[in-house]
Write a protein that holds these residues in place. Structure first.
Motif, PDB file in Angstrom:
ATOM      1  N   SER A 178       0.818  -1.213   0.000  1.00  0.00           N
ATOM      2  CA  SER A 178       0.000   0.000   0.000  1.00  0.00           C
ATOM      3  C   SER A 178       0.850   1.261   0.000  1.00  0.00           C
ATOM      4  O   SER A 178       0.522   2.244  -0.669  1.00  0.00           O
ATOM      5  N   LYS A 179       1.939   1.252   0.776  1.00  0.00           N
ATOM      6  CA  LYS A 179       2.789   2.435   0.843  1.00  0.00           C
ATOM      7  C   LYS A 179       3.330   2.814  -0.531  1.00  0.00           C
ATOM      8  O   LYS A 179       3.502   4.000  -0.838  1.00  0.00           O
ATOM      9  N   ILE A 180       3.607   1.802  -1.341  1.00  0.00           N
ATOM     10  CA  ILE A 180       4.157   2.053  -2.673  1.00  0.00           C
ATOM     11  C   ILE A 180       3.045   2.250  -3.699  1.00  0.00           C
ATOM     12  O   ILE A 180       3.094   3.156  -4.526  1.00  0.00           O
ATOM     13  N   GLY A 181       2.025   1.403  -3.634  1.00  0.00           N
ATOM     14  CA  GLY A 181       1.008   1.402  -4.687  1.00  0.00           C
ATOM     15  C   GLY A 181      -0.108   2.409  -4.526  1.00  0.00           C
ATOM     16  O   GLY A 181      -0.825   2.689  -5.486  1.00  0.00           O
ATOM     17  N   ILE A 182      -0.266   2.976  -3.323  1.00  0.00           N
ATOM     18  CA  ILE A 182      -1.389   3.885  -3.096  1.00  0.00           C
ATOM     19  C   ILE A 182      -1.327   5.101  -4.003  1.00  0.00           C
ATOM     20  O   ILE A 182      -2.352   5.635  -4.426  1.00  0.00           O
ATOM     21  N   GLY A 183      -0.103   5.535  -4.339  1.00  0.00           N
ATOM     22  CA  GLY A 183       0.032   6.675  -5.239  1.00  0.00           C
ATOM     23  C   GLY A 183      -0.581   6.394  -6.596  1.00  0.00           C
ATOM     24  O   GLY A 183      -1.284   7.240  -7.165  1.00  0.00           O
ATOM     25  N   SER A 184      -0.329   5.194  -7.135  1.00  0.00           N
ATOM     26  CA  SER A 184      -0.900   4.817  -8.432  1.00  0.00           C
ATOM     27  C   SER A 184      -2.417   4.759  -8.365  1.00  0.00           C
ATOM     28  O   SER A 184      -3.119   5.224  -9.273  1.00  0.00           O
ATOM     29  N   PHE A 185      -2.938   4.176  -7.278  1.00  0.00           N
ATOM     30  CA  PHE A 185      -4.391   4.088  -7.150  1.00  0.00           C
ATOM     31  C   PHE A 185      -5.024   5.470  -7.033  1.00  0.00           C
ATOM     32  O   PHE A 185      -6.012   5.779  -7.711  1.00  0.00           O
ATOM     33  N   LEU A 186      -4.458   6.307  -6.167  1.00  0.00           N
ATOM     34  CA  LEU A 186      -5.010   7.649  -5.996  1.00  0.00           C
ATOM     35  C   LEU A 186      -4.900   8.447  -7.283  1.00  0.00           C
ATOM     36  O   LEU A 186      -5.792   9.244  -7.616  1.00  0.00           O
ATOM     37  N   ASN A 187      -3.805   8.231  -8.006  1.00  0.00           N
ATOM     38  CA  ASN A 187      -3.644   8.926  -9.283  1.00  0.00           C
ATOM     39  C   ASN A 187      -4.772   8.545 -10.239  1.00  0.00           C
ATOM     40  O   ASN A 187      -5.379   9.407 -10.886  1.00  0.00           O
TER      41      ASN A 187
END
Length: 448
Positions: free
Chosen positions: A236-245
């Motif tokens: 989540s710490k790494i992938g949350i940016g992609s999801f939020l984007n």
């Protein structure tokens, strides 16, 4: 362990990983282009408009796929760099578990509320039936669609970009073949396009799962398919940016569709379907290189080879900027011809050509922005990615979609993205300069 990632020269590594990855992303674009081409030629303006209406939900689904692709594959790559194969396998198993859980929940939510969702997205009486039919056939396969979106990144992390490309090629070829058979030969229209797209995700996903059950680098073990909250936190710490984007992009596209409908009606909604496809086509140049360099960045960051991390970023960014510049020149310079490829509607062609020129002329800025955000995801610094996407979408794009049309009408809607991307690119490059200063001053830093 794949020590090639920390020993081989950077440029040959980038060529080995990024060219197949770029081809794979380009192949993925064939999904969208194929559907829009056959639908535009055989269904017409309302079919193209239907795809534009559902695009925000499609972006959201893609965001979940990218969450696990970027977050999971980067976390696994860092663990491989740390010589922790067991940890990488736990990341893969945890990824599969949560894809199943989230995919099933989202499938039920969408299917039970499909008509209200389409009405909220702005579907009109002319395109709502097409939009409903398209998603009614695709959503039941959502779990495997998410598997397909996510696992190719793990295959590249294993050091096997050619296999990733071949799997994407299989999916695109299947989609194109089925679209021709079902839409052109059997006259199934939007239903045929949906069946083709669904099958083109399901078949590759099954092949990916088979591969990982047999892999000797990152093996998918049944005991690891569990809700490991500690590993999910890392992902989540790494992938949350992609999801939020993707989530915020979906909101931006939704707002843009509302504004386009207000100022230009169904003609503008049909045009944005072609404009977004053209934008995504240009995106392939830098998205492919970013995906290809991700295993190199993740592995070397995990191995504390920070000189190689910096070199990888610099070389790849120069390449993607140059390629993006060339593609922008080609697409924007031939905007009417691009529109004519999809439809035979003279008014729509003229309208769309103008929109492409306004909306895409600064996409070199998008290349720089995404190069920065992808870097922070690859090295496990998701907070920086979240900051950058917040600036781009929350602070810039969404407000500009409301402000610019007040002064420039429909042209203001088209200009919101290029203006926001240009400002966001400047901020992203500033973040990268500070990152390399910190890295130089403290070569062992690994803060998140």
């Amino acid at each position: 362990m794949n020590t090639e990632l920390e020993k081989k020269k950077i440029l040959p590594l980038l060529i080995k990983f990024s060219i197949p990855s770029t081809i794979a992303v380009l192949i993925n674009m064939i999904y969208n282009i194929t559907d829009r081409y056959f639908i535009g030629q055989n269904v017409g303006r309302d079919g193209i408009g239907a795809l534009a209406i559902i695009f925000p939900v499609t972006i959201l689904i893609g965001g979940i796929g990218m969450f696990f692709a970027i977050g999971g594959a980067s976390a696994a790559g860092i663990k491989l760099g740390e010589r922790d194969r067991g940890g990488a396998e736990k990341v893969l198993g945890t990824t599969i578990f949560w894809i199943i859980m989230i995919g099933l929940g989202l499938t039920a939510l969408i299917l039970l509320n499909l008509t209200p969702i389409l009405e909220i997205l702005g579907a009109s009486k002319n395109n709502i039936d097409h939009a409903y039919t398209y998603y009614a056939y695709i959503i039941p396969t959502l779990v495997l669609q998410l598997v397909f979106m996510s696992l190719n990144a793990f295959i590249r992390t294993e050091g096997n970009p050619m296999l990733s490309m071949k799997i994407n090629l299989l999916g695109a070829g299947l989609n194109t073949l089925l679209d021709y058979i079902l839409i052109v030969r059997f006259g199934m229209g939007i239903k045929g396009a949906a069946i083709g797209t669904a099958a083109a995700g399901v078949v590759p996903a099954i092949i990916q799962l088979y591969h990982f059950f047999r892999s000797d680098i990152i093996t998918l073990k049944l005991k690891n398919i569990r809700p490991n909250l500690e590993i999910m936190s890392e992902i989540s710490k790494i992938g949350i940016g992609s999801f939020l984007n993707q989530l915020l992009n979906g909101i931006s596209v939704y707002i843009m569709n509302i504004k386009l409908n207000y100022y230009g009606g169904d003609l503008a909604i049909a045009a944005v379907g072609i404009v977004s496809t053209s934008r995504n086509f240009i995106n392939t140049s830098f998205i492919g290189f970013n995906q290809g360099r991700q295993p190199i960045l993740s592995y070397n960051y995990g191995a504390k080879k920070f000189d190689r991390v910096k070199e990888t970023f610099n070389i790849s960014t120069k390449i993607t900027f140059t390629v993006a510049l060339i593609l922008v020149f080609i697409v924007v310079g031939n905007s009417d011809a691009v529109a004519e490829f999809f439809v035979n509607d003279e008014n729509l062609i003229e309208f769309t050509g103008h929109a492409i020129r306004l909306n895409l002329f600064m996409m070199v800025s998008t290349a720089l922005y995404l190069s920065g955000t992808n870097y922070f995801q690859a090295v496990g610094k998701g907070k920086k990615t979240t900051q950058l996407l917040t600036i781009r979408l929350v602070v810039l794009t969404i407000p500009l979609l409301y402000i610019l049309p007040v002064f420039w009408g429909l042209n203001g809607v088209w200009l919101a993205f290029p203006i926001s991307d240009t400002i966001a690119a400047v901020v992203a490059m500033y973040f990268m300069r500070e990152e390399f200063k910190e890295m130089k001053g403290n070569p062992s830093v690994q803060s998140v």
